[in-house]
Enzyme design. Structure first.
Site, short mmCIF file in Angstrom:
data_model
loop_
_atom_site.label_atom_id
_atom_site.label_comp_id
_atom_site.label_asym_id
_atom_site.label_seq_id
_atom_site.Cartn_x
_atom_site.Cartn_y
_atom_site.Cartn_z
N LYS A 1 43.50 -52.85 -66.60
CA LYS A 1 42.26 -53.85 -66.46
C LYS A 1 41.05 -53.22 -66.76
O LYS A 1 40.40 -53.78 -67.69
CB LYS A 1 42.42 -54.54 -65.22
CG LYS A 1 41.50 -55.61 -65.01
CD LYS A 1 41.57 -56.30 -63.67
CE LYS A 1 40.37 -57.30 -63.53
NZ LYS A 1 40.52 -58.08 -62.23
N GLU B 1 44.16 -42.26 -63.17
CA GLU B 1 45.55 -41.68 -63.58
C GLU B 1 45.93 -42.22 -65.16
O GLU B 1 46.39 -41.39 -65.61
CB GLU B 1 46.43 -42.37 -62.52
CG GLU B 1 46.42 -41.79 -61.20
CD GLU B 1 45.24 -42.65 -60.27
OE1 GLU B 1 44.25 -43.18 -60.85
OE2 GLU B 1 45.33 -42.68 -59.21
N GLY C 1 44.41 -57.39 -60.55
CA GLY C 1 45.41 -56.35 -60.88
C GLY C 1 46.57 -56.42 -60.49
O GLY C 1 47.95 -56.68 -61.19
N ARG C 2 46.88 -56.79 -59.08
CA ARG C 2 47.87 -57.15 -58.35
C ARG C 2 48.66 -58.49 -58.65
O ARG C 2 49.85 -58.93 -58.27
CB ARG C 2 48.01 -56.69 -56.97
CG ARG C 2 47.03 -57.57 -56.27
CD ARG C 2 46.73 -56.76 -54.70
NE ARG C 2 45.64 -57.61 -54.26
CZ ARG C 2 44.29 -56.96 -54.22
NH1 ARG C 2 44.01 -56.04 -55.07
NH2 ARG C 2 43.25 -57.66 -53.58
N GLU D 1 47.35 -54.66 -50.52
CA GLU D 1 46.29 -54.51 -51.02
C GLU D 1 45.39 -55.95 -50.99
O GLU D 1 44.34 -55.77 -50.77
CB GLU D 1 46.26 -54.05 -52.50
CG GLU D 1 44.92 -53.46 -53.13
CD GLU D 1 45.35 -52.69 -54.51
OE1 GLU D 1 45.30 -53.69 -55.27
OE2 GLU D 1 45.11 -51.72 -54.83
N HIS E 1 73.10 -49.03 -44.48
CA HIS E 1 73.62 -47.71 -43.92
C HIS E 1 72.51 -46.87 -43.55
O HIS E 1 72.73 -45.63 -43.77
CB HIS E 1 74.83 -47.47 -44.91
CG HIS E 1 75.93 -48.04 -45.25
ND1 HIS E 1 77.00 -47.88 -44.34
CD2 HIS E 1 76.04 -49.30 -45.90
CE1 HIS E 1 77.82 -49.33 -44.65
NE2 HIS E 1 77.29 -49.88 -45.69
N LYS F 1 38.79 -42.41 -54.29
CA LYS F 1 38.65 -42.03 -55.64
C LYS F 1 37.47 -41.50 -55.79
O LYS F 1 37.39 -40.46 -56.70
CB LYS F 1 38.42 -43.56 -56.41
CG LYS F 1 39.62 -44.39 -56.48
CD LYS F 1 39.20 -45.46 -57.50
CE LYS F 1 40.47 -46.46 -57.59
NZ LYS F 1 40.19 -47.72 -58.42
O1 F6P Z 1 43.07 -48.56 -57.13
C1 F6P Z 1 43.53 -50.09 -57.01
C2 F6P Z 1 43.46 -50.53 -58.22
O2 F6P Z 1 42.12 -51.02 -58.66
C3 F6P Z 1 44.56 -51.78 -58.17
O3 F6P Z 1 43.96 -52.75 -57.54
C4 F6P Z 1 44.72 -52.00 -59.73
O4 F6P Z 1 45.98 -52.74 -59.68
C5 F6P Z 1 45.01 -50.40 -60.03
O5 F6P Z 1 44.01 -49.66 -59.27
C6 F6P Z 1 44.93 -50.08 -61.69
O6 F6P Z 1 43.60 -50.71 -62.08
P1 F6P Z 1 43.42 -50.76 -63.71
O7 F6P Z 1 44.45 -51.97 -64.32
O8 F6P Z 1 42.08 -51.39 -63.79
O9 F6P Z 1 43.86 -49.43 -64.32
#
Ligand code: F6P
Length: 542
Positions: free
Chosen positions: A209, A215, A270-271, A356, A387, A507
């Site tokens: 987003k 990452e 995002g979620r 979240e 199990h 972060k």
């Molecule tokens: O760190 C949390 C977050 O902001 C989530 O809410 C989001 O889904 C994820 O990181 C990834 O964010 P982006 O789509 O901006 O890379």
């Protein structure tokens, strides 16, 4: 914001407290034996979901009182505010409109004076054209070979929804194509995802987003290096990389032509984004028609949530039941137990959606809550969990309400498998609710000393959700059901379900520590003594 009386001072909350004191020790065995129509009374069917909540520690009064609390909390108005694009994400000043992503083409949803629905459908059409090309082998890589591998790079909502939906709907997917999902900054994730892939046949979808997430940007850069090492031409990027983002300038800064970008908007959290362009990998896998069916299923649940009275409203009931256990019984977690192997990533997906969203301890007007919020969601598919951890749910000291999810028709008809699977899910809910008494064990001739060990107290609550079949529409309905259950709870708890400030501090600190790990000279460290020692230890051993 005008001061309002605190949640726990509301008469509806107090009524629930009084009621809890009266019903907390009632046993499901008695509730069922007193009312032969209990199952019927506490089952609601809507939007293709048969929702049996009769095995919950509730009476008709409990349900009425919970619904009264929802009404008094303004849930009805808050739902309307969400659906009509009010900026209910106060701390980020944004509307919350994942429901617009699945609105039909002729719907109108206005944000800042503009109907957003045509934009949603324009992106859907662009996605469809692209997905069709890839699926038909017409989207060629730099060397002229068709794309066979799709690697989604994203994390959080830009990963968990796509990977969950891909796994859930794998049976609908084009098996000529290989799908991989890379999220972790741990290089193992990327290395393992591409180890058997040929760069000339591989397409990367960089899904973010913000297009700034550490990452994702690290993995995307590694992917670019990996592709260019083989393809040896910057021009290859245009054929092997597309982006899904709200941030066009960052996308082009990374070197991806915005022609190859699929957009979405700040009003999609995002979620809550798997139905947006973030679902591009899903659409390539299952095809545009099935993707549209998934949207329709979610829309069906949206319409139900917006219109049904709370007593018959699945997301409202689900959310309120969760609140009943959290705030009155002191339960800490909810187990999500899909009896469907294809839903193996569903609990992980729900963890971000629920935790979240509702893992907050300050109300929207800035006050610390004096009640519990957000449960810990966890789970595994049945029957595997039986199990492993079910022992604790049956006989442990913790109260863990369970969500059982099952389907009447199997995706694969194989001998007795499905009957056995369903026998197990029904049996588990039955065993949890009714248990096994000492008297029953005695009658069976169990020795006295063993009786305490073999006794099941029962009275352990669960919902059983039964759908006809795991289809794209069914998945859409399930996801929307949980999304709105989360909303219901957030509305009553008065928290902001749509921001995530709690992820920020880590972060920032990682941004400070990374250069300390990588510095050639021994850095001057100013953390606490534990963190300083860990950094030094790592530097000496790496
Ligand atoms: O760190 C949390 C977050 O902001 C989530 O809410 C989001 O889904 C994820 O990181 C990834 O964010 P982006 O789509 O901006 O890379």
């Amino acid at each position: 914001m005008a001061d309002q009386i605190s949640l726990k001072e509301m008469k509806e909350w107090k009524a629930l407290e009084g009621h809890y004191a009266r019903v907390k020790d009632m046993h499901l065995r008695d509730l069922f034996s007193q009312d032969p129509k209990r199952a019927e009374k506490f089952t609601v069917e809507a939007a293709g979901v048969y929702f049996d909540y009769s095995k919950h520690r509730v009476t008709a009064t409990t349900v009425n009182l919970l619904c009264d609390l929802a009404e008094a909390s303004g849930l009805r108005e808050k739902i309307e505010d969400m659906f009509t694009g009010e900026k209910i994400n106060l701390t980020e000043g944004r509307a919350v409109l994942h429901t617009a992503l699945r609105a039909p083409k002729n719907a109108t949803v206005v944000v800042d004076g503009e109907n957003v629905v045509p934009h949603v459908h324009a992106v859907l059409e662009k996605m469809e054209q692209f997905a069709d090309k890839v699926r038909a082998g017409e989207w060629k890589g730099h060397t002229g070979k068709p794309i066979r591998n799709i690697v989604n790079i994203g994390i959080g909502g830009s990963d968990l929804g796509p990977v969950m939906a891909y796994e859930a709907l794998k049976d609908y997917s084009d098996r000529k194509l290989t799908f991989r999902f890379v999220s972790n900054v741990d290089g193992t994730d990327f290395a393992e995802a591409v180890r058997d892939l040929r760069p000339e046949e591989t397409l990367f979808i960089v899904a973010s987003k913000t297009f700034t997430t550490l990452e994702t940007m690290t993995n995307a850069t590694t992917a670019r290096d990996w592709a260019l090492k083989a393809l040896k031409d910057e021009a290859a990027i245009a054929k092997h990389f597309v982006a899904v983002s709200t941030n066009a300038s960052k996308v082009s800064g990374f070197g991806i032509d915005t022609e190859n970008m699929f957009g979405f908007w700040d009003w999609v959290g995002g979620r809550y984004s798997m139905f947006s362009a973030i679902g591009l990998s899903t659409m390539i896998a299952i095809g545009p028609k099935h993707f549209r069916e998934m949207l329709s299923g979610a829309h069906e649940m949206d319409v139900h949530y917006r219109n049904a009275p709370f007593e018959e409203n699945l997301p409202a009931l689900m959310g309120l039941l969760g609140l009943w256990y959290t705030d009155f019984f002191g339960a800490q977690s909810i187990a999500v137990l899909p009896y469907e192997q294809y839903l193996k990533r569903f609990p992980a997906y729900l963890q971000q959606l629920t935790m979240e969203s509702n893992g907050k301890s300050v109300t929207l007007d800035g006050h610390k809550t004096d009640y519990q919020t957000g449960q810990v969601y966890w789970g595994e598919p049945g029957t595997n969990g039986q199990h492993s951890f079910y022992q604790l749910i049956h006989q442990g000291t913790k109260l863990i309400p369970c969500d059982f999810i099952a389907f009447a028709k199997p995706r694969h008809k194989l001998g007795r498998h499905h009957d056995l699977l369903l026998a197990n899910v029904f049996a588990q809910a039955e065993a949890l609710a009714f248990g096994k008494t000492a008297e029953e064990l005695k009658d069976e001739g169990v020795k006295d000393w063993l009786i305490p060990h073999k006794t099941f107290e029962g009275n352990r609550p669960s919902t059983t959700m039964l759908l006809d079949e795991l289809t794209p529409a069914g998945l859409g309905r399930l996801v929307a059901l949980y999304e709105h259950a989360v909303f219901t709870q957030g509305a009553v708890w008065r928290i902001g379900s749509f921001d995530q400030w709690g992820v920020e501090l880590g972060k920032v600190l990682a941004g400070r520590i990374a250069p300390e790990l990588e510095a050639a000279e021994e850095p001057v460290l100013a953390h606490d003594t534990s963190t300083n020692a860990l950094i030094r230890r790592y530097r000496s051993r790496r």
